[in-house]
Design a protein around this motif. Structure first.
Motif, PDB file in Angstrom:
ATOM      1  N   LEU A 189       0.759  -1.100   0.071  1.00  0.00           N
ATOM      2  CA  LEU A 189      -0.091  -0.080   0.013  1.00  0.00           C
ATOM      3  C   LEU A 189       0.723   1.282   0.014  1.00  0.00           C
ATOM      4  CD1 LEU A 189      -2.718   1.350   0.147  1.00  0.00           C
ATOM      5  CD2 LEU A 189      -2.655   1.335   2.680  1.00  0.00           C
ATOM      6  N   GLU A 190       1.890   1.174   0.785  1.00  0.00           N
ATOM      7  CA  GLU A 190       2.889   2.414   1.067  1.00  0.00           C
ATOM      8  C   GLU A 190       3.577   2.442  -0.396  1.00  0.00           C
ATOM      9  OE1 GLU A 190       3.839   2.469   5.608  1.00  0.00           O
ATOM     10  OE2 GLU A 190       4.918   1.135   4.663  1.00  0.00           O
ATOM     11  N   SER A 191       3.837   1.607  -0.902  1.00  0.00           N
ATOM     12  CA  SER A 191       4.718   1.569  -2.273  1.00  0.00           C
ATOM     13  C   SER A 191       3.948   2.187  -3.379  1.00  0.00           C
ATOM     14  CB  SER A 191       5.072   0.266  -2.628  1.00  0.00           C
ATOM     15  OG  SER A 191       4.128  -0.541  -3.089  1.00  0.00           O
ATOM     16  N   LEU A 242      15.683  13.330  10.279  1.00  0.00           N
ATOM     17  CA  LEU A 242      15.471  13.691   8.957  1.00  0.00           C
ATOM     18  C   LEU A 242      14.286  13.173   8.231  1.00  0.00           C
ATOM     19  CD1 LEU A 242      17.383  14.720   6.489  1.00  0.00           C
ATOM     20  CD2 LEU A 242      18.362  12.491   6.401  1.00  0.00           C
ATOM     21  N   ILE A 243      13.584  14.022   7.599  1.00  0.00           N
ATOM     22  CA  ILE A 243      12.223  13.726   6.967  1.00  0.00           C
ATOM     23  C   ILE A 243      12.476  13.499   5.505  1.00  0.00           C
ATOM     24  CG2 ILE A 243       9.771  14.171   6.646  1.00  0.00           C
ATOM     25  CD1 ILE A 243       9.912  15.362   9.141  1.00  0.00           C
ATOM     26  N   ILE A 244      12.319  12.119   5.083  1.00  0.00           N
ATOM     27  CA  ILE A 244      12.313  11.983   3.561  1.00  0.00           C
ATOM     28  C   ILE A 244      10.916  11.712   2.877  1.00  0.00           C
ATOM     29  CG2 ILE A 244      13.531  10.655   1.720  1.00  0.00           C
ATOM     30  CD1 ILE A 244      15.526  10.173   3.991  1.00  0.00           C
ATOM     31  N   PRO A 245      10.341  12.620   2.257  1.00  0.00           N
ATOM     32  CA  PRO A 245       8.967  12.248   1.579  1.00  0.00           C
ATOM     33  C   PRO A 245       9.216  11.364   0.417  1.00  0.00           C
ATOM     34  CG  PRO A 245       9.474  14.593   1.017  1.00  0.00           C
ATOM     35  CD  PRO A 245      10.572  13.985   2.198  1.00  0.00           C
ATOM     36  N   VAL A 246       8.337  10.427   0.225  1.00  0.00           N
ATOM     37  CA  VAL A 246       8.562   9.688  -0.842  1.00  0.00           C
ATOM     38  C   VAL A 246       7.152   9.603  -1.599  1.00  0.00           C
ATOM     39  CG1 VAL A 246       8.986   7.252  -1.900  1.00  0.00           C
ATOM     40  CG2 VAL A 246      10.348   8.091   0.082  1.00  0.00           C
ATOM     41  N   ASN A 247       6.971   9.984  -2.713  1.00  0.00           N
ATOM     42  CA  ASN A 247       5.624  10.186  -3.372  1.00  0.00           C
ATOM     43  C   ASN A 247       5.616   9.448  -4.682  1.00  0.00           C
ATOM     44  OD1 ASN A 247       4.844  12.262  -1.520  1.00  0.00           O
ATOM     45  ND2 ASN A 247       6.050  13.630  -2.691  1.00  0.00           N
ATOM     46  N   ASP A 248       6.715   8.995  -5.352  1.00  0.00           N
ATOM     47  CA  ASP A 248       6.700   8.056  -6.563  1.00  0.00           C
ATOM     48  C   ASP A 248       5.936   6.599  -6.256  1.00  0.00           C
ATOM     49  OD1 ASP A 248       7.745  10.141  -7.846  1.00  0.00           O
ATOM     50  OD2 ASP A 248       9.738   9.565  -7.473  1.00  0.00           O
ATOM     51  N   ILE A 249       5.962   6.107  -7.200  1.00  0.00           N
ATOM     52  CA  ILE A 249       5.251   4.691  -7.067  1.00  0.00           C
ATOM     53  C   ILE A 249       6.776   3.862  -6.630  1.00  0.00           C
ATOM     54  CG2 ILE A 249       4.567   2.608  -8.291  1.00  0.00           C
ATOM     55  CD1 ILE A 249       2.456   4.448  -7.640  1.00  0.00           C
ATOM     56  N   ILE A 250       6.776   3.086  -5.709  1.00  0.00           N
ATOM     57  CA  ILE A 250       8.097   2.473  -5.365  1.00  0.00           C
ATOM     58  C   ILE A 250       8.107   1.067  -5.951  1.00  0.00           C
ATOM     59  CG2 ILE A 250       9.360   1.558  -3.458  1.00  0.00           C
ATOM     60  CD1 ILE A 250       8.418   4.315  -1.958  1.00  0.00           C
ATOM     61  N   LYS A 251       8.759   0.585  -6.830  1.00  0.00           N
ATOM     62  CA  LYS A 251       9.223  -0.771  -7.232  1.00  0.00           C
ATOM     63  C   LYS A 251      10.095  -1.444  -6.176  1.00  0.00           C
ATOM     64  CE  LYS A 251       7.824   0.338 -11.822  1.00  0.00           C
ATOM     65  NZ  LYS A 251       8.381   0.492 -13.369  1.00  0.00           N
ATOM     66  N   PRO A 252       9.975  -2.886  -6.234  1.00  0.00           N
ATOM     67  CA  PRO A 252      11.469  -3.594  -5.595  1.00  0.00           C
ATOM     68  C   PRO A 252      12.602  -3.105  -6.164  1.00  0.00           C
ATOM     69  CG  PRO A 252       9.277  -5.014  -5.825  1.00  0.00           C
ATOM     70  CD  PRO A 252       9.099  -3.776  -6.779  1.00  0.00           C
ATOM     71  N   VAL A 297      18.552   5.254   0.386  1.00  0.00           N
ATOM     72  CA  VAL A 297      17.588   4.777   0.936  1.00  0.00           C
ATOM     73  C   VAL A 297      17.209   3.578  -0.150  1.00  0.00           C
ATOM     74  CG1 VAL A 297      15.483   4.347   2.092  1.00  0.00           C
ATOM     75  CG2 VAL A 297      16.913   6.514   2.422  1.00  0.00           C
ATOM     76  N   LYS A 298      17.268   2.286   0.101  1.00  0.00           N
ATOM     77  CA  LYS A 298      16.875   1.176  -0.773  1.00  0.00           C
ATOM     78  C   LYS A 298      15.645   0.764  -0.138  1.00  0.00           C
ATOM     79  CE  LYS A 298      21.507   0.062  -2.383  1.00  0.00           C
ATOM     80  NZ  LYS A 298      22.446  -1.181  -2.730  1.00  0.00           N
ATOM     81  N   PHE A 299      14.583   0.445  -1.083  1.00  0.00           N
ATOM     82  CA  PHE A 299      13.342   0.106  -0.543  1.00  0.00           C
ATOM     83  C   PHE A 299      13.000  -1.499  -0.938  1.00  0.00           C
ATOM     84  CE2 PHE A 299      12.811   4.642  -0.738  1.00  0.00           C
ATOM     85  CZ  PHE A 299      11.984   5.035   0.396  1.00  0.00           C
ATOM     86  N   ASN A 300      12.484  -2.359   0.077  1.00  0.00           N
ATOM     87  CA  ASN A 300      11.921  -3.562  -0.268  1.00  0.00           C
ATOM     88  C   ASN A 300      10.298  -3.359   0.108  1.00  0.00           C
ATOM     89  OD1 ASN A 300      12.021  -6.357  -0.654  1.00  0.00           O
ATOM     90  ND2 ASN A 300      11.922  -6.547   1.686  1.00  0.00           N
ATOM     91  N   VAL A 301       9.788  -3.942  -0.991  1.00  0.00           N
ATOM     92  CA  VAL A 301       8.099  -3.944  -0.836  1.00  0.00           C
ATOM     93  C   VAL A 301       7.645  -5.048  -0.327  1.00  0.00           C
ATOM     94  CG1 VAL A 301       6.185  -3.678  -2.162  1.00  0.00           C
ATOM     95  CG2 VAL A 301       7.936  -2.207  -2.970  1.00  0.00           C
ATOM     96  N   ARG A 302       6.989  -4.991   0.811  1.00  0.00           N
ATOM     97  CA  ARG A 302       6.666  -6.393   1.481  1.00  0.00           C
ATOM     98  C   ARG A 302       5.222  -6.642   1.108  1.00  0.00           C
ATOM     99  NH1 ARG A 302       6.535  -4.540   6.302  1.00  0.00           N
ATOM    100  NH2 ARG A 302       4.598  -4.393   6.702  1.00  0.00           N
ATOM    101  N   TYR A 303       5.007  -7.698   0.144  1.00  0.00           N
ATOM    102  CA  TYR A 303       3.517  -8.127  -0.352  1.00  0.00           C
ATOM    103  C   TYR A 303       2.834  -8.882   0.724  1.00  0.00           C
ATOM    104  CZ  TYR A 303       5.253  -6.737  -5.044  1.00  0.00           C
ATOM    105  OH  TYR A 303       5.367  -5.825  -5.934  1.00  0.00           O
ATOM    106  N   PRO A 304       1.646  -8.677   0.704  1.00  0.00           N
ATOM    107  CA  PRO A 304       0.585  -9.748   1.628  1.00  0.00           C
ATOM    108  C   PRO A 304       0.628 -10.972   1.295  1.00  0.00           C
ATOM    109  CG  PRO A 304      -0.632  -8.240  -0.024  1.00  0.00           C
ATOM    110  CD  PRO A 304       0.726  -7.876  -0.230  1.00  0.00           C
TER     111      PRO A 304
END
Length: 341
Positions: free
Chosen positions: A262-264, A280-290, A315-322
């Motif tokens: 959902l957040e991604s 430090l606040i980092i706003p992320v508004n783009d669609i985030i892919k793994p 910052v490297k993102f990892n998307v947690r799927y349900p």
């Protein structure tokens, strides 16, 4: 009050030439400026005093004038006539006055004395010339392994012990902000009386912001003193302790951040506490892919050679799927996302 050359050289007034040489060699090894890099001024002064005392006491004419009239008369050349009873009447006075008129105090160079004495000990005439050059150079330069070879030449064949390395574990905060580390060491030394004793010493290491793993801090000749061997250099090698949040990649800092599906899709405001305690606040508004990465400029590690610059924060993102969805949830997703390409 003038100097007491006998006291400076730690000998009595009946000392022979051999006694003088032995005492000079022992004291010169202790007070040579190269062996006291953290106390250069005092060691240079002591070394010059020892050399001057040996110069005077090892020269028969200088020693006789010093014994009879003291340091002031020796250096000024104004030698008073001795009492006639002690020196043979009027003829003795005339002889002494003649010597005083012609005498001039010419002190020998400390470098030359040092090189000569240790060249005698090595039995190699060429060491004398090398010794002088070594002593001059060592006042202003650190020659590393090359310096050990020079030391061997100047010190009558003395070799330098191999350097001793110790790890110095630092946390990432220390390497980010800088810090002072105090290290307690124990070493054996030879004191001014020639006795070997164990001393403890506190060494202060000034950690500079941005230093990396593998950085070496050298304390010259802080190893044990052994007869005939120049003490080893003591080297501390920086190591990095693992951090719970940040990883270091050169000058960059890397953070692994897990977010929900959902957040991604809808965005997220990421909050981090920096290594120096800032929020430090980092706003992320783009669609985030793994595997998506956000780069925040100038929020990484300080660059040690360029104090006003920093690396980046990545910052490297990892998307947690349900793990499962109900039929109702699937239907909602089809309705909402069905027309999204």
């Amino acid at each position: 009050m003038g100097a007491d050359y006998y006291n400076i050289l730690k000998v009595n007034r009946n000392a022979t030439e051999d006694d003088l040489r032995k005492s000079y060699r022992r004291l010169a090894m202790i007070w040579h400026p190269d062996k006291n890099p953290t106390n250069k001024r005092e060691s240079e002064s002591k070394f010059k005093q020892i050399s001057e005392a040996y110069d005077v006491l090892s020269d028969p004419q200088k020693r006789q004038i010093y014994d009879l009239y003291g340091e002031e008369a020796l250096k000024s050349g104004q030698v008073p006539p001795p009492p006639s009873a002690a020196h043979g009447g009027a003829s003795g006075r005339r002889r002494r006055q003649g010597e005083a008129t012609s005498f001039r105090f010419n002190p020998r160079d400390a470098d030359d004395i040092y090189a000569e004495i240790f060249a005698e000990g090595s039995g190699r005439a060429e060491s004398r010339g090398r010794g002088r050059g070594f002593f001059r150079t060592s006042n202003g330069e650190s020659s590393g392994d090359g310096g050990a070879s020079s030391s061997a030449s100047a010190s009558g064949g003395l070799r330098k012990a191999a350097p001793v390395e110790n790890g110095l574990a630092c946390n990432l905060e220390d390497l980010y902000k800088g810090a002072k580390k105090k290290m307690k060491i124990s070493r054996t030394i030879t004191d001014s009386s020639g006795k070997v004793r164990t001393v403890e010493e506190i060494l202060t290491i000034d950690i500079k912001p941005g230093w990396k793993k593998g950085t070496k801090i050298t304390f010259p000749e802080k190893g044990n003193q052994e007869p005939g061997i120049i003490p080893s250099d003591l080297i501390f090698v920086i190591d990095e302790k693992p951090h719970t949040l940040f990883k270091r990649d050169g000058n960059d800092l890397v953070v692994d951040q897990e977010i929900t599906l959902l957040e991604s899709l809808t965005g997220k405001k990421l909050e981090l506490t920096t290594l120096d305690g800032r929020n430090l606040i980092i706003p992320v508004n783009d669609i985030i892919k793994p595997g998506f990465e956000v780069v925040v400029p100038d929020q990484g590690m300080p660059i040690s050679k360029e104090p006003n610059k920093r690396g980046n924060l990545r910052v490297k993102f990892n998307v947690r799927y349900p793990t499962r969805l109900t039929e109702e949830q699937k239907a909602d997703l089809r309705r909402v996302l069905g027309g999204v390409s």
